[in-house]
Design a protein around this motif. Sequence first.
Motif, mmCIF file in Angstrom:
data_model
loop_
_atom_site.group_PDB
_atom_site.id
_atom_site.type_symbol
_atom_site.label_atom_id
_atom_site.label_comp_id
_atom_site.label_asym_id
_atom_site.label_seq_id
_atom_site.Cartn_x
_atom_site.Cartn_y
_atom_site.Cartn_z
ATOM 1 N N LEU A 169 0.826 -1.208 0.000
ATOM 2 C CA LEU A 169 0.000 0.000 0.000
ATOM 3 C C LEU A 169 0.859 1.255 0.000
ATOM 4 O O LEU A 169 0.621 2.190 -0.781
ATOM 5 C CB LEU A 169 -0.918 -0.004 1.228
ATOM 6 C CG LEU A 169 -1.655 1.303 1.551
ATOM 7 C CD1 LEU A 169 -2.638 1.650 0.458
ATOM 8 C CD2 LEU A 169 -2.354 1.200 2.903
ATOM 9 N N ASP A 170 1.868 1.297 0.854
ATOM 10 C CA ASP A 170 2.695 2.491 0.993
ATOM 11 C C ASP A 170 3.418 2.816 -0.304
ATOM 12 O O ASP A 170 3.444 3.971 -0.763
ATOM 13 C CB ASP A 170 3.727 2.299 2.107
ATOM 14 C CG ASP A 170 3.097 2.037 3.451
ATOM 15 O OD1 ASP A 170 1.874 2.213 3.582
ATOM 16 O OD2 ASP A 170 3.827 1.647 4.378
ATOM 17 N N GLN A 171 4.024 1.803 -0.910
ATOM 18 C CA GLN A 171 4.786 2.021 -2.132
ATOM 19 C C GLN A 171 3.873 2.395 -3.299
ATOM 20 O O GLN A 171 4.234 3.252 -4.127
ATOM 21 C CB GLN A 171 5.597 0.769 -2.472
ATOM 22 C CG GLN A 171 6.718 0.465 -1.481
ATOM 23 C CD GLN A 171 6.252 -0.292 -0.248
ATOM 24 O OE1 GLN A 171 5.078 -0.597 -0.081
ATOM 25 N NE2 GLN A 171 7.197 -0.605 0.632
ATOM 26 N N SER A 172 2.719 1.769 -3.377
ATOM 27 C CA SER A 172 1.776 2.105 -4.453
ATOM 28 C C SER A 172 1.354 3.561 -4.370
ATOM 29 O O SER A 172 1.292 4.272 -5.385
ATOM 30 C CB SER A 172 0.546 1.198 -4.378
ATOM 31 O OG SER A 172 0.883 -0.144 -4.644
ATOM 32 N N ALA A 173 1.065 4.023 -3.161
ATOM 33 C CA ALA A 173 0.654 5.417 -2.992
ATOM 34 C C ALA A 173 1.794 6.363 -3.312
ATOM 35 O O ALA A 173 1.593 7.408 -3.953
ATOM 36 C CB ALA A 173 0.164 5.640 -1.564
ATOM 37 N N SER A 174 3.017 6.015 -2.901
ATOM 38 C CA SER A 174 4.159 6.908 -3.095
ATOM 39 C C SER A 174 4.505 7.060 -4.564
ATOM 40 O O SER A 174 4.965 8.118 -4.996
ATOM 41 C CB SER A 174 5.371 6.376 -2.321
ATOM 42 O OG SER A 174 6.411 7.313 -2.292
ATOM 43 N N VAL A 175 4.276 6.026 -5.361
ATOM 44 C CA VAL A 175 4.599 6.084 -6.788
ATOM 45 C C VAL A 175 3.432 6.613 -7.616
ATOM 46 O O VAL A 175 3.608 7.447 -8.509
ATOM 47 C CB VAL A 175 5.010 4.685 -7.300
ATOM 48 C CG1 VAL A 175 5.086 4.655 -8.834
ATOM 49 C CG2 VAL A 175 6.358 4.273 -6.717
ATOM 50 N N ARG A 176 2.229 6.166 -7.320
ATOM 51 C CA ARG A 176 1.095 6.407 -8.219
ATOM 52 C C ARG A 176 0.207 7.586 -7.846
ATOM 53 O O ARG A 176 -0.708 7.929 -8.590
ATOM 54 C CB ARG A 176 0.235 5.144 -8.283
ATOM 55 C CG ARG A 176 0.920 3.987 -8.980
ATOM 56 C CD ARG A 176 0.030 2.765 -9.002
ATOM 57 N NE ARG A 176 0.502 1.772 -9.960
ATOM 58 C CZ ARG A 176 -0.058 0.584 -10.137
ATOM 59 N NH1 ARG A 176 -1.123 0.249 -9.426
ATOM 60 N NH2 ARG A 176 0.426 -0.255 -11.028
ATOM 61 N N ALA A 177 0.448 8.207 -6.726
ATOM 62 C CA ALA A 177 -0.420 9.294 -6.276
ATOM 63 C C ALA A 177 -0.389 10.472 -7.239
ATOM 64 O O ALA A 177 0.558 10.648 -8.008
ATOM 65 C CB ALA A 177 0.001 9.755 -4.883
ATOM 66 N N ALA A 178 -1.450 11.275 -7.183
ATOM 67 C CA ALA A 178 -1.552 12.464 -8.032
ATOM 68 C C ALA A 178 -2.053 13.633 -7.199
ATOM 69 O O ALA A 178 -2.823 13.453 -6.247
ATOM 70 C CB ALA A 178 -2.499 12.206 -9.200
ATOM 71 N N GLN A 179 -1.613 14.821 -7.566
ATOM 72 C CA GLN A 179 -2.011 16.039 -6.864
ATOM 73 C C GLN A 179 -3.532 16.145 -6.821
ATOM 74 O O GLN A 179 -4.216 15.970 -7.826
ATOM 75 C CB GLN A 179 -1.441 17.256 -7.586
ATOM 76 C CG GLN A 179 -1.574 18.559 -6.825
ATOM 77 C CD GLN A 179 -0.472 18.740 -5.797
ATOM 78 O OE1 GLN A 179 0.620 18.218 -5.966
ATOM 79 N NE2 GLN A 179 -0.757 19.485 -4.752
#
Length: 410
Positions: free
Chosen positions: A191-201
């Motif tokens: 979860l943490d890595q997915s959010a850190s890579v794929r997140a958007a403003q």
Amino acid sequence: MTETSTTRLHRAPDRAEAARAAGRAFADAFGTEADGVFSAPGRVTIIGEHVDYQDGLCLPMAIGHRCFAAVRVTETGRLQLRSRQMPDDAVDVALADLAPGAVPVWAGYAAGVIWALADAHPQLRSGELGLAILVDGQVPLGAGLSSSAALECSVAQALEELLGLGTTQQERIAACIRAENEFVGAATGGLDQSASVRAAQGHALLLDCADGAVELEPWDLSEHGLGLLIVDTRAEHSLIGGEYAERRGQTESAAEALGAATLREVADAGADGVRDQLDALEDDVIRRRARHVVTEICRVREFADLLADGGVGENLRRLGELMNASHDSLRDDFEVTVPELDVAVGAARDAGAHGARMTGGGFGGSIIALVDADQMEATAAAVATAFAEHGFTAPVAFAAQPSTGAGRDI
């Protein structure tokens, strides 16, 4: 001097200035300029707790606090790693010798990414290239905001852009997960890595833990005069005592008793089906554990649907209710809160938060509160006052807005 009068709301540093500072620190450490400065954000889970290991749905967002990695490709065949936060703990090791246990734990989050990517990209251990890396971690440590994932993802981004490895986002996420699980030896579900890579403003990230699929949902808090308050209760975590493993085992027992592969199958059965299946569980504790997981998955689904249909502005009241229900379920059915978490949530709600809940694994850690932007400091002060009245250690508060994922800064 009262606790309230000393309360300070920590905000993320300016990204551009923080990147320049990392570049300057690299030059000071290595006597030359970096080829680039890259960063990745920490994250917080808006809703969707203790459901990932039952193939559930989670809704994290990236925060403005980031980890910066200034990197230069060399011909030394070695990894030279420095940290602004650990100036006396430098690392200098041959890339070919990277293996679990070869570097200090803090360095393992960066070295492990190189190690994991080397299986598909053997040039990383060929001895023909080296890497000089200066890390500047601006994600608060120990607050449950995924500082380790931010470090991993910033390094993965740097390797992709400087070496042209041709990795996809998912491949970089997988390498970061391996770094944490296999190289460092810390459990993580991705979860943490997915959010850190794929997140958007301005967005939250709906993550389906069954297949890894993601969808961006509108979550532009500033547009609606809102902010997310994060309060680190500084209550000591006790996951090593076995509570986390016990809860996971109880949910697995519930799924087995119901003849389901995971409790996600139960959550997908519809309201009547969910009620009938949960009522079939004879053990009260197992039933309550399952009820949290199943209802939490349903809450995440409703939360995401509301964001997709009308967004925050039209659905603020219901979104807050779902956050509150999530915390109450984690407190009553899953029993993973501690007094500090419950006091912080109660104080935030009493101060006018639209919704407040614990975030993370529980047994300590942080809470989040969805509040009007102009009430952030007042809400943080209310929590600090409540902590002082209960004799708790003073909390630390952070202001957060949904940020963007890993990328290049310089």
